[in-house]
Design a protein around this motif. Sequence first.
Motif, PDB file in Angstrom:
ATOM      1  N   SER A   1      71.014  73.452  70.432  1.00 17.43           N
ATOM      2  CA  SER A   1      70.058  74.526  70.199  1.00 17.43           C
ATOM      3  C   SER A   1      68.769  73.956  69.631  1.00 17.43           C
ATOM      4  O   SER A   1      68.822  73.206  68.650  1.00 17.43           O
TER       5      SER A   1
ATOM      6  N   GLN B   1      64.256  74.825  69.122  1.00 21.70           N
ATOM      7  CA  GLN B   1      63.187  75.808  69.198  1.00 21.70           C
ATOM      8  C   GLN B   1      62.274  75.479  70.373  1.00 21.70           C
ATOM      9  O   GLN B   1      62.215  74.330  70.837  1.00 21.70           O
ATOM     10  N   ALA B   2      61.562  76.480  70.825  1.00 26.64           N
ATOM     11  CA  ALA B   2      60.614  76.281  71.906  1.00 26.64           C
ATOM     12  C   ALA B   2      59.646  75.153  71.556  1.00 26.64           C
ATOM     13  O   ALA B   2      59.183  75.058  70.419  1.00 26.64           O
TER      14      ALA B   2
ATOM     15  N   PRO C   1      62.190  79.074  76.230  1.00 29.06           N
ATOM     16  CA  PRO C   1      63.380  79.942  76.177  1.00 29.06           C
ATOM     17  C   PRO C   1      64.023  80.142  77.553  1.00 29.06           C
ATOM     18  O   PRO C   1      65.252  80.252  77.637  1.00 29.06           O
TER      19      PRO C   1
ATOM     20  N   VAL D   1      67.424  77.532  73.906  1.00 28.21           N
ATOM     21  CA  VAL D   1      66.066  77.373  73.387  1.00 28.21           C
ATOM     22  C   VAL D   1      65.617  78.701  72.799  1.00 28.21           C
ATOM     23  O   VAL D   1      65.567  79.715  73.502  1.00 28.21           O
ATOM     24  N   SER D   2      65.282  78.707  71.532  1.00 23.58           N
ATOM     25  CA  SER D   2      64.858  79.930  70.863  1.00 23.58           C
ATOM     26  C   SER D   2      63.337  79.973  70.723  1.00 23.58           C
ATOM     27  O   SER D   2      62.690  78.934  70.598  1.00 23.58           O
ATOM     28  N   SER D   3      62.814  81.171  70.729  1.00 24.48           N
ATOM     29  CA  SER D   3      61.350  81.328  70.662  1.00 24.48           C
ATOM     30  C   SER D   3      60.874  81.373  69.228  1.00 24.48           C
ATOM     31  O   SER D   3      61.656  81.494  68.292  1.00 24.48           O
TER      32      SER D   3
END
Length: 125
Positions: free
Chosen positions: A11, A13-14, A87, A123-125
């Motif tokens: 995981s 982040q963007a 994301p 991928v988190s925004s």
Amino acid sequence: QVQVEESGGGSVQAGGSLRLSCVRSRATYDHYCMAWFRQAPGKEREAVAGIDSAGSTRYAESVKGRFTISRDNAKNTLYLQMNSLKPEDTAMYYCAADLSRRYSCRDKVSSFGYWGQGTQVTVSS
């Protein structure tokens, strides 16, 4: 028995990066088409990047300039370097081998007869 096994997902982040690895059980793979595919929930599996016996590469339009596929034959390993992740890159990523071709590699799922279990990329925004 022919096997491939992926690792390196996770995981992020963007804007972040990950490097996926695919270890091949046999050096025979070195001379054939290899590729990375991905499948997001509710979507079809799609080709992300491919590499042929000569090292020529091709990419999906959505990842061009951000992802790089490479192979280290001495380590029997295929890589996918993923930079500037978005994301929409979130998916299960699979390594695949087509032992019927060395060149003119295809992008179709049906062309590849050997698959790993996949590694999740989120991928988190």
